[in-house]
Design an enzyme around this catalytic site. Sequence first.
Site: not given
Length: 514
Positions: A118, A177
């Site tokens: 994503c 992340s």
Amino acid sequence: MKFVTSVLLSLLAMAPVSAFVAPLPSAALSSTVISPSPQLSMIATGEMINGETKKKTREERLEAATKGLQVHVVGLSIHHAEVEVREKLAIPEAEWNAASNEICANGKVNEAAVLSTCNRFEVYYAATDARAAMAHVTQYLSERSGIPVSALRRNLFMLSGDDAVWHIMRVAGGLDSLIVGEGQILSQVRQCHLHSIEEDGCGGKVLSRLLNNAVAAGKRVRSETAISKGSVSISSAAVELSEMLSMKDLKLPFSECRLAAVGAGKMTRLLITHLASRGLEKITIVNRSLDRPKELQEQFPDIDIEIKLMDDLWDVVGRSDIVYTATSCVDYVIDEQKLDVNGLVGGRPLMLVDISVPRNVNENCNEIPNVKAYNVDDLKAVVARNTAMRQREILEAEKLLQEEAESFIAWREALSTIPTIYQLQERANEFRQEELKKCTRRLSSANLSDKELEAVERLSRGIVNKLLHGPMAHLRKTESIEGKQATLKELSAMFMLEQEENNSRKRRNGRARR
């Protein structure tokens, strides 16, 4: 006596040492940091057939790993590119290997592996010609996404060598992340590694080793630091964001909001997990089929999960306060026109939280007064808060990742010794065979038996092996990169390997011209 005499004659017939060993230049002795000689960076090119480069087999890619391959990564992430760009490059996991094969098809890239999530799209690859490989991969991404190369380059990041190694270590460790320390990315890197070593994968010796090391590094970081304690995934960040903004956008406390989720995959499962930790009692799931929602009902028996099919989507949206979307659909599931057609414009407040890439919710929904729509790029407010809390753990994690990165780099550098060892063995064996032929001719009148000739053969091979054992053991034992490079240079000069390689190349070129 006959056999002993033949052995002595064979030894006396051996070439003098000067024919095999050249004087070692004093510069080689005094140098501590020396670049590998040209033959240590041999280029593994594809075989040309009818003017086209044939794709290398898996075995050829593994062999090429010993010939100067360097690792690179090109891609984009939430840190570098908007979601509009990321979604055009997104590749479903089932197609990762197909994309890798397309990248390796013309031989400019020896090994490749795709990681598409994503929040990031990255291509890890190994090649001998970095410039040609980078141009090829960029062109491939441009053609696949429909974005001109000039525009694509403004969003891409490109890293090579040790920087690429450090990047994948940080990715697997969760330090790159959106939510620092989140665990889902480690699972995704692991899948990238597993796909790369499948029969149709394109991960050769270098890339598969890198990805495997990265997975091990990610596991170590999570077990030896507190980076993952209390950490959250994208799904968790979506929950935090909606909880943080429910009073502002909906004029309702989060605990009183009616919730719905569109889609029933992994992201929705994680979403329900985090909602359950906040006391969730009821949620409606809208999906194309009943199988996955029923699995979620079994996994969360304490939560009242109502299941609806897509035909009831707008009825569910109409009676919900917060709708999370997490489907694999490539088109918008919700947009301004659909909300208008279904009578949801101008009504009570509605929050849409889209955690899908490609997006499920069109940003034009924000043009409706009573609707607030958020996507993965809007989760940065949650990220900032979590990152600040974990700065100390990040430093500890980076120390561990650095150790793992150095371990891989040392292994990769050790590959550079293989061509030298091979050349050394080949050169020694050539001399052995030449002198053995001379010896055999001289001993032809002695009428030696096959067993005695075999003994002479073994003796000559044993002498060569013992002579080479010391240099090769020293080469393998040298630990530092600088020390290994210096040793390679010394051995190459001592045994005239570079000169022999040039002579062999001239002989090959001469035969080709004839």
